[in-house]
Design a protein around this motif. Structure first.
Motif, mmCIF file in Angstrom:
data_model
loop_
_atom_site.group_PDB
_atom_site.id
_atom_site.type_symbol
_atom_site.label_atom_id
_atom_site.label_comp_id
_atom_site.label_asym_id
_atom_site.label_seq_id
_atom_site.Cartn_x
_atom_site.Cartn_y
_atom_site.Cartn_z
ATOM 1 N N THR A 91 31.643 57.428 62.205
ATOM 2 C CA THR A 91 32.625 58.484 62.019
ATOM 3 C C THR A 91 32.194 59.752 62.743
ATOM 4 O OG1 THR A 91 33.355 57.638 59.882
ATOM 5 C CG2 THR A 91 33.737 59.981 60.312
ATOM 6 N N ALA A 92 33.067 60.248 63.620
ATOM 7 C CA ALA A 92 32.746 61.415 64.438
ATOM 8 C C ALA A 92 33.956 61.761 65.295
ATOM 9 C CB ALA A 92 31.542 61.141 65.344
ATOM 10 N N VAL A 93 33.862 62.903 65.955
ATOM 11 C CA VAL A 93 34.798 63.224 67.029
ATOM 12 C C VAL A 93 34.189 62.672 68.313
ATOM 13 C CG1 VAL A 93 35.966 65.028 68.334
ATOM 14 C CG2 VAL A 93 35.633 65.280 65.863
ATOM 15 N N TYR A 94 34.957 61.886 69.018
ATOM 16 C CA TYR A 94 34.488 61.256 70.250
ATOM 17 C C TYR A 94 35.028 62.027 71.452
ATOM 18 C CZ TYR A 94 32.484 57.343 67.752
ATOM 19 O OH TYR A 94 31.694 56.564 66.941
ATOM 20 N N TYR A 95 34.125 62.355 72.363
ATOM 21 C CA TYR A 95 34.457 63.145 73.545
ATOM 22 C C TYR A 95 34.236 62.330 74.813
ATOM 23 C CZ TYR A 95 34.180 67.169 70.407
ATOM 24 O OH TYR A 95 34.372 68.053 69.369
ATOM 25 N N CYS A 96 35.183 62.453 75.712
ATOM 26 C CA CYS A 96 35.074 61.862 77.033
ATOM 27 C C CYS A 96 34.533 62.933 77.980
ATOM 28 C CB CYS A 96 36.466 61.398 77.474
ATOM 29 S SG CYS A 96 36.603 60.878 79.167
ATOM 30 N N ALA A 97 33.756 62.506 78.979
ATOM 31 C CA ALA A 97 33.197 63.452 79.933
ATOM 32 C C ALA A 97 33.102 62.837 81.318
ATOM 33 C CB ALA A 97 31.811 63.907 79.475
ATOM 34 N N VAL A 98 33.134 63.715 82.315
ATOM 35 C CA VAL A 98 33.077 63.289 83.715
ATOM 36 C C VAL A 98 31.897 63.972 84.408
ATOM 37 C CG1 VAL A 98 34.203 63.515 85.951
ATOM 38 C CG2 VAL A 98 35.524 62.796 83.981
ATOM 39 N N ALA A 99 31.141 63.171 85.155
ATOM 40 C CA ALA A 99 30.038 63.696 85.953
ATOM 41 C C ALA A 99 30.392 63.584 87.426
ATOM 42 C CB ALA A 99 28.764 62.922 85.661
ATOM 43 N N ARG A 100 30.251 64.666 88.138
ATOM 44 C CA ARG A 100 30.574 64.646 89.558
ATOM 45 C C ARG A 100 29.376 64.224 90.399
ATOM 46 N NH1 ARG A 100 34.072 69.392 91.887
ATOM 47 N NH2 ARG A 100 34.112 67.789 93.495
ATOM 48 N N ALA A 101 28.212 64.735 90.079
ATOM 49 C CA ALA A 101 27.039 64.492 90.914
ATOM 50 C C ALA A 101 26.330 63.204 90.514
ATOM 51 C CB ALA A 101 26.074 65.662 90.808
ATOM 52 N N GLY A 119 36.646 66.391 77.554
ATOM 53 C CA GLY A 119 37.920 66.360 76.860
ATOM 54 C C GLY A 119 37.850 67.125 75.550
ATOM 55 N N GLN A 120 38.978 67.193 74.869
ATOM 56 C CA GLN A 120 39.074 67.921 73.606
ATOM 57 C C GLN A 120 38.573 67.103 72.415
ATOM 58 O OE1 GLN A 120 40.008 71.260 73.276
ATOM 59 N NE2 GLN A 120 39.675 71.067 75.478
ATOM 60 N N GLY A 121 38.449 65.817 72.597
ATOM 61 C CA GLY A 121 37.921 64.962 71.537
ATOM 62 C C GLY A 121 39.010 64.257 70.750
ATOM 63 N N THR A 122 38.651 63.101 70.207
ATOM 64 C CA THR A 122 39.555 62.352 69.345
ATOM 65 C C THR A 122 38.764 61.905 68.113
ATOM 66 O OG1 THR A 122 41.126 60.501 69.263
ATOM 67 C CG2 THR A 122 39.132 60.144 70.552
ATOM 68 N N GLN A 123 39.379 62.060 66.946
ATOM 69 C CA GLN A 123 38.685 61.774 65.699
ATOM 70 C C GLN A 123 38.681 60.279 65.408
ATOM 71 O OE1 GLN A 123 37.138 63.964 63.317
ATOM 72 N NE2 GLN A 123 36.447 62.007 62.453
ATOM 73 N N VAL A 124 37.516 59.758 65.071
ATOM 74 C CA VAL A 124 37.376 58.382 64.597
ATOM 75 C C VAL A 124 36.778 58.450 63.197
ATOM 76 C CG1 VAL A 124 36.145 56.198 64.900
ATOM 77 C CG2 VAL A 124 37.117 57.376 66.895
ATOM 78 N N THR A 125 37.483 57.864 62.244
ATOM 79 C CA THR A 125 37.020 57.853 60.862
ATOM 80 C C THR A 125 36.927 56.413 60.388
ATOM 81 O OG1 THR A 125 38.061 59.992 60.420
ATOM 82 C CG2 THR A 125 37.445 58.643 58.512
ATOM 83 N N VAL A 126 35.748 56.023 59.933
ATOM 84 C CA VAL A 126 35.524 54.670 59.430
ATOM 85 C C VAL A 126 35.273 54.774 57.931
ATOM 86 C CG1 VAL A 126 34.211 52.542 59.670
ATOM 87 C CG2 VAL A 126 34.486 54.075 61.642
ATOM 88 N N SER A 127 36.243 54.285 57.167
ATOM 89 C CA SER A 127 36.168 54.441 55.725
ATOM 90 C C SER A 127 37.047 53.410 55.047
ATOM 91 C CB SER A 127 36.604 55.846 55.315
ATOM 92 O OG SER A 127 36.651 55.972 53.904
ATOM 93 N N SER A 128 36.615 52.970 53.865
ATOM 94 C CA SER A 128 37.432 52.054 53.087
ATOM 95 C C SER A 128 38.301 52.828 52.103
ATOM 96 C CB SER A 128 36.531 51.045 52.354
ATOM 97 O OG SER A 128 35.572 51.735 51.564
#
Length: 128
Positions: A91-101, A119-128
């Motif tokens: 469970t976390a906010v997942y962020y995408c990123a780009v490396a140029r070099a 990126g701004q992030g997308t929430q992933v929650t793992v819960s029952s």
């Protein structure tokens, strides 16, 4: 301007799966790698996985090896993260990123400072 748009987050039960997507848009530029990081409440942002376009090599954190798979399309500046066997600790906010070099050693892409755009992030929650 460069924009990274993430999608695919949500709520899932333990043991379930999610697929995150990230697409980069904006001015044309070349990239060396794209990666995923995550940040749980009260914790630092940590590396999850990366794909290095040259050779199609991938890196993953030990905590997700065997469960998460990164893939992507260099020509489209798009990256995906297939997440299986999810655990509450994912469970976390997942962020995408780009490396140029490019980097002399692959493990450099595990560092946040290897990446230029986020990126701004997308929430992933793992819960029952």
């Amino acid at each position: 301007q460069v924009q990274l748009i993430e999608s695919g987050g949500g709520l899932v039960q333990p043991g379930g799966s999610l697929r995150l997507s990230c697409a980069a848009s904006g001015r044309t530029f070349s990239t060396s790698a794209m990666g995923w990081f995550r940040q749980a409440p009260g914790k630092e942002r940590e590396f999850v996985s990366a794909i290095i376009w040259s050779g199609g090599l991938t890196l993953s954190a030990d905590s997700v090896k065997g469960r998460f798979t990164i893939s992507g399309d260099n020509a489209k500046n798009t990256v995906y993260l297939q997440m299986n066997s999810l655990k509450p600790e994912d469970t976390a906010v997942y962020y995408c990123a780009v490396a140029r070099a490019s980097r002399a050693v692959m493990r450099a892409f595990k560092r946040r400072d290897a990446y230029d755009y986020w990126g701004q992030g997308t929430q992933v929650t793992v819960s029952s």
